[in-house]
Design a protein around this motif. Structure first.
Motif, PDB file in Angstrom:
ATOM      1  N   GLU A  61       0.832  -1.091   0.616  1.00  0.00           N
ATOM      2  CA  GLU A  61      -0.342   0.174  -0.296  1.00  0.00           C
ATOM      3  C   GLU A  61       0.780   0.887  -0.358  1.00  0.00           C
ATOM      4  OE1 GLU A  61      -4.013   0.564   2.590  1.00  0.00           O
ATOM      5  OE2 GLU A  61      -1.804   0.531   3.866  1.00  0.00           O
ATOM      6  N   SER A  62       1.661   1.310   0.657  1.00  0.00           N
ATOM      7  CA  SER A  62       3.133   2.081   0.540  1.00  0.00           C
ATOM      8  C   SER A  62       3.726   2.749  -0.319  1.00  0.00           C
ATOM      9  CB  SER A  62       3.460   2.016   2.335  1.00  0.00           C
ATOM     10  OG  SER A  62       2.817   2.175   3.339  1.00  0.00           O
ATOM     11  N   LEU A  63       4.138   1.602  -0.978  1.00  0.00           N
ATOM     12  CA  LEU A  63       4.582   1.432  -2.444  1.00  0.00           C
ATOM     13  C   LEU A  63       3.770   2.035  -3.182  1.00  0.00           C
ATOM     14  CD1 LEU A  63       7.101   0.636  -4.275  1.00  0.00           C
ATOM     15  CD2 LEU A  63       5.908  -1.612  -4.828  1.00  0.00           C
ATOM     16  N   GLU A  64       2.247   2.250  -3.482  1.00  0.00           N
ATOM     17  CA  GLU A  64       1.947   2.872  -4.375  1.00  0.00           C
ATOM     18  C   GLU A  64       1.500   4.101  -4.041  1.00  0.00           C
ATOM     19  OE1 GLU A  64      -1.799   0.319  -3.792  1.00  0.00           O
ATOM     20  OE2 GLU A  64      -0.786  -1.316  -4.315  1.00  0.00           O
ATOM     21  N   GLU A  65       1.677   4.359  -3.022  1.00  0.00           N
ATOM     22  CA  GLU A  65       2.040   6.209  -2.824  1.00  0.00           C
ATOM     23  C   GLU A  65       3.008   6.748  -2.542  1.00  0.00           C
ATOM     24  OE1 GLU A  65       0.409   5.754   1.406  1.00  0.00           O
ATOM     25  OE2 GLU A  65      -2.055   4.872   0.693  1.00  0.00           O
ATOM     26  N   SER A  66       4.997   6.214  -2.606  1.00  0.00           N
ATOM     27  CA  SER A  66       5.655   6.515  -2.887  1.00  0.00           C
ATOM     28  C   SER A  66       6.257   7.466  -3.544  1.00  0.00           C
ATOM     29  CB  SER A  66       6.798   5.211  -2.206  1.00  0.00           C
ATOM     30  OG  SER A  66       6.842   4.777  -3.549  1.00  0.00           O
ATOM     31  N   GLY A  67       5.674   6.951  -4.754  1.00  0.00           N
ATOM     32  CA  GLY A  67       6.506   7.711  -5.674  1.00  0.00           C
ATOM     33  C   GLY A  67       7.831   6.388  -6.577  1.00  0.00           C
ATOM     34  N   ILE A  68       7.632   5.688  -5.725  1.00  0.00           N
ATOM     35  CA  ILE A  68       8.247   4.336  -6.520  1.00  0.00           C
ATOM     36  C   ILE A  68       7.682   3.552  -7.589  1.00  0.00           C
ATOM     37  CG2 ILE A  68      10.254   2.369  -5.711  1.00  0.00           C
ATOM     38  CD1 ILE A  68      10.810   4.146  -3.088  1.00  0.00           C
ATOM     39  N   SER A  69       7.993   2.955  -8.484  1.00  0.00           N
ATOM     40  CA  SER A  69       6.949   2.836  -9.186  1.00  0.00           C
ATOM     41  C   SER A  69       7.719   0.997  -8.600  1.00  0.00           C
ATOM     42  CB  SER A  69       7.295   2.680 -10.963  1.00  0.00           C
ATOM     43  OG  SER A  69       7.808   1.954 -11.303  1.00  0.00           O
ATOM     44  N   ARG A  70       6.829   0.453  -9.066  1.00  0.00           N
ATOM     45  CA  ARG A  70       6.975  -1.434  -9.359  1.00  0.00           C
ATOM     46  C   ARG A  70       8.433  -1.594 -10.100  1.00  0.00           C
ATOM     47  NH1 ARG A  70       1.706  -5.595  -9.033  1.00  0.00           N
ATOM     48  NH2 ARG A  70       3.589  -6.129 -11.001  1.00  0.00           N
ATOM     49  N   ASP A  71       8.408  -0.929 -11.074  1.00  0.00           N
ATOM     50  CA  ASP A  71       8.914  -1.628 -12.046  1.00  0.00           C
ATOM     51  C   ASP A  71      11.209  -1.250 -11.275  1.00  0.00           C
ATOM     52  OD1 ASP A  71       7.055  -1.978 -13.456  1.00  0.00           O
ATOM     53  OD2 ASP A  71       6.963  -0.125 -14.655  1.00  0.00           O
ATOM     54  N   GLU A  72      10.750  -0.363 -10.655  1.00  0.00           N
ATOM     55  CA  GLU A  72      11.952   0.048 -10.097  1.00  0.00           C
ATOM     56  C   GLU A  72      12.743  -1.075  -9.443  1.00  0.00           C
ATOM     57  OE1 GLU A  72      12.873   4.499  -9.414  1.00  0.00           O
ATOM     58  OE2 GLU A  72      10.327   4.482  -9.291  1.00  0.00           O
ATOM     59  N   LEU A  73      12.021  -2.159  -8.653  1.00  0.00           N
ATOM     60  CA  LEU A  73      12.063  -2.659  -8.098  1.00  0.00           C
ATOM     61  C   LEU A  73      12.440  -4.426  -8.142  1.00  0.00           C
ATOM     62  CD1 LEU A  73       9.442  -2.215  -4.911  1.00  0.00           C
ATOM     63  CD2 LEU A  73      11.372  -1.395  -5.098  1.00  0.00           C
ATOM     64  N   LYS A  74      12.824  -5.207  -7.690  1.00  0.00           N
ATOM     65  CA  LYS A  74      13.644  -6.495  -8.460  1.00  0.00           C
ATOM     66  C   LYS A  74      12.949  -7.733  -6.989  1.00  0.00           C
ATOM     67  CE  LYS A  74      17.678  -5.067 -10.700  1.00  0.00           C
ATOM     68  NZ  LYS A  74      18.629  -4.416 -10.058  1.00  0.00           N
ATOM     69  N   LEU A  75      12.281  -7.174  -6.581  1.00  0.00           N
ATOM     70  CA  LEU A  75      11.400  -8.034  -5.775  1.00  0.00           C
ATOM     71  C   LEU A  75      10.562  -9.138  -6.284  1.00  0.00           C
ATOM     72  CD1 LEU A  75      10.727  -7.554  -2.832  1.00  0.00           C
ATOM     73  CD2 LEU A  75       9.061  -6.445  -3.092  1.00  0.00           C
ATOM     74  N   LYS A  76      11.192 -10.436  -6.082  1.00  0.00           N
ATOM     75  CA  LYS A  76      10.244 -11.167  -7.172  1.00  0.00           C
ATOM     76  C   LYS A  76       9.862 -13.373  -6.077  1.00  0.00           C
ATOM     77  CE  LYS A  76      14.535 -14.038  -7.235  1.00  0.00           C
ATOM     78  NZ  LYS A  76      15.603 -14.830  -8.233  1.00  0.00           N
ATOM     79  N   ILE A  77      10.079 -13.071  -4.782  1.00  0.00           N
ATOM     80  CA  ILE A  77       9.556 -13.538  -3.154  1.00  0.00           C
ATOM     81  C   ILE A  77       9.557 -13.250  -2.384  1.00  0.00           C
ATOM     82  CG2 ILE A  77      10.573 -15.539  -2.358  1.00  0.00           C
ATOM     83  CD1 ILE A  77      12.092 -16.761  -4.180  1.00  0.00           C
TER      84      ILE A  77
ATOM     85  N   ALA B  64      -0.464 -10.188  -6.068  1.00  0.00           N
ATOM     86  CA  ALA B  64      -0.803  -9.270  -7.423  1.00  0.00           C
ATOM     87  C   ALA B  64       0.062  -7.793  -6.728  1.00  0.00           C
ATOM     88  CB  ALA B  64      -1.939  -8.805  -6.843  1.00  0.00           C
ATOM     89  N   ARG B  65       0.122  -7.377  -5.843  1.00  0.00           N
ATOM     90  CA  ARG B  65       0.223  -5.910  -4.983  1.00  0.00           C
ATOM     91  C   ARG B  65       1.387  -5.845  -5.403  1.00  0.00           C
ATOM     92  NH1 ARG B  65      -5.045  -3.999  -2.022  1.00  0.00           N
ATOM     93  NH2 ARG B  65      -3.248  -1.753  -1.525  1.00  0.00           N
ATOM     94  N   LEU B  66       2.249  -6.297  -5.368  1.00  0.00           N
ATOM     95  CA  LEU B  66       3.734  -6.639  -5.370  1.00  0.00           C
ATOM     96  C   LEU B  66       4.304  -7.339  -6.388  1.00  0.00           C
ATOM     97  CD1 LEU B  66       4.694  -6.891  -1.512  1.00  0.00           C
ATOM     98  CD2 LEU B  66       5.357  -5.014  -2.295  1.00  0.00           C
ATOM     99  N   GLY B  67       3.960  -8.291  -7.403  1.00  0.00           N
ATOM    100  CA  GLY B  67       4.279  -8.837  -8.491  1.00  0.00           C
ATOM    101  C   GLY B  67       5.093  -9.760  -8.221  1.00  0.00           C
ATOM    102  N   ILE B  68       4.375 -10.775  -6.840  1.00  0.00           N
ATOM    103  CA  ILE B  68       5.891 -11.449  -6.530  1.00  0.00           C
ATOM    104  C   ILE B  68       5.184 -12.618  -6.478  1.00  0.00           C
ATOM    105  CG2 ILE B  68       7.449 -10.220  -4.987  1.00  0.00           C
ATOM    106  CD1 ILE B  68       5.474 -11.548  -2.673  1.00  0.00           C
TER     107      ILE B  68
END
Ligand code: DLL
Length: 429
Positions: free
Chosen positions: A188-204, A222-226
């Motif tokens: 939820e905080s990521l969606e408001e942070s200005g950091i886009s999910r594409d900038e992250l490498k999170l997978k697990i 779904a929300r973290l793409g992991i």
């Protein structure tokens, strides 16, 4: 469950298992508490355990037993051999304290490392550990497991959400370990942070320490793409890593160093496939071996071989703790039933169950947050959704409930284990 049941629910090599269990019995017999309990049923030597039936006659160990022997009364090694203490997070009374020898820490690290490998974590991964560090076993347990594996550990601990997200991006975090409720808060905080999910490498995600539903998994994935995996454990047994899913996400494989049983409410053993209270015996633990420990967690066991290669016991996700069960007007209610309904109706799983009494009658109010978009919906539309949610929850629980839709972000977010219930009846006596 995608498990091939190859031994009709019994242990593959019963003799080997009995040998291991006898070793634990032998370790605890010098301890006054066990000596007394076992003496009462005529078990004075480990060799008296000739079959699993004999083993199942041994008294159960409870949290109360740990408290009575506070702090070190159930340790099986002299204090000079203990290198670490952890304690339960209980808010009332004395905590339960557990001790580890150097060998216990090595074993724990190896168990966690092997489990993480099973879900694809490698030495090239950057693991952000957002479980609390300290007396709670979550942080340190995952930390040592990841180091054993050779992964890069970011020991950030829980909280400071904006910083978590910044470092997640800057360090290229690939694995996030925290409670599922905190993972949702981070999403939820990521969606408001200005950091886009594409900038992250999170997978697990390695999420556990509290009950969560399949719906919650879908939401966080779904929300973290992991891919999110369920990890189970408790401080009294070792900490995180008693069981972890494999990539099939079809239940949590219990490590071979823990012998599980399922008991009914009266304490009688139940066959595999039936739901009841999980009881665990540790195998090969030195500092604080524990026999037939009542976890108070409700689950179902299956024995067999998984497509990932794991042979042994697999447990279904822990749907609830016996302690978390609310009895409302004579009906058993678990928060997870409400969580499922909330997600099915398209609300976010930010909710609170408030139980109170009007006259002699128990009432359940379910507070559910609406999100920013729904907040501005037509009143009629919101009322319709509220009504559908009420019906779904009432169908699931079998009692009438009151639904209160509350403003976005008004239910406190958790950085560790979420609080889902406020039972005002307790204070009212
Ligand atoms: O919660 C250990 C842990 C840390 C497990 C990190 C997983 C990840 P305790 O604080 O002693 O230890 O709490 C143990 O938490 O008896 C369950 O009721 C609950 N619990 C733990 N994992 C799960 C899970 C840690 N995956 C208590 N699903 C246990 C449901 C869980 N409940």
């Amino acid at each position: 469950m995608d498990i091939v049941n190859d031994t009709k629910g019994t242990y593959q090599d019963e003799e080997q298992l009995l040998k291991s269990l006898r070793k634990t019995v032998e370790r605890v017999l010098p301890i006054a508490h066990y000596q007394e309990g076992y003496g009462r049923i005529g078990t004075t030597r480990a060799e008296d355990i000739k079959s699993l039936k004999d083993f199942q006659r041994l008294p159960l160990t409870t949290k109360e037993d740990l408290r009575k022997n506070y702090p070190f009364g159930l340790f099986a090694e002299p204090m000079e051999n203990i290198v670490r203490l952890h304690a339960s997070s209980g808010t009332t009374g004395k905590p339960t304290v557990v001790g580890y020898t150097r060998q216990d820490i090595i074993l724990w690290s190896k168990i966690v490392a092997d489990e993480l490998k099973r879900v694809g974590v490698t030495k090239r991964d950057v693991v952000q550990i957002a479980y609390g560090y300290g007396l709670f076993t979550g942080g340190m347990g995952l930390h040592y497991g990841c180091e054993e594996l050779g992964a890069i550990v970011v020991p950030i601990s829980g909280g400071n959400t904006a910083r978590q997200l910044m470092l997640m991006r800057d360090f290229g975090t690939t694995v996030l370990a925290c409670t599922p409720s905190y993972a949702l808060y981070l999403a939820e905080s990521l969606e408001e942070s200005g950091i886009s999910r594409d900038e992250l490498k999170l997978k697990i995600g390695i999420f556990g320490a509290e009950p969560w539903t399949e719906g919650m998994r879908e939401e966080v994935e779904a929300r973290l793409g992991i891919k999110a995996y369920d990890i189970y454990g408790l401080s009294e047994i070792m900490g995180p890593g008693v069981a972890l899913e494999c990539s099939a996400q079809q239940g949590l494989h219990i490590d071979e160093h823990f012998y599980p049983e399922i008991l009914d409410a009266e304490g009688n053993p139940l066959p595999s496939g039936e739901r009841g209270e999980l009881v665990i015996t540790s195998i090969d633990k030195e500092g604080f071996p524990v026999l037939r420990y009542r976890t108070k967690d409700l689950t179902t066991l299956h024995y067999g071989t998984c497509s990932c290669g794991h042979v042994g016991w697999t447990m279904e996700r822990v749907s609830a703790r016996v302690d978390d069960m609310l009895i409302i007007r004579g009906v058993n209610v678990f928060p997870s039933q409400v969580e499922e309904a909330i997600l099915l109706e398209g609300f976010e799983p930010h909710y609170l169950l408030v139980v109170y009494r009007v006259g002699n009658l128990d009432q359940l109010e379910v507070q559910v947050e609406v999100n920013e978009t729904t907040f501005f919906d037509e009143v009629r539309e919101l009322e319709g959704r509220q009504d559908r949610l009420r019906k779904r929850i009432e169908d699931a629980l079998g009692i009438s409930v009151k639904i209160r839709l509350v403003e976005p972000k008004s239910i406190p977010r958790s950085e560790g284990k979420a609080v889902r219930v406020i039972d005002k009846r307790k204070k009212e006596g």
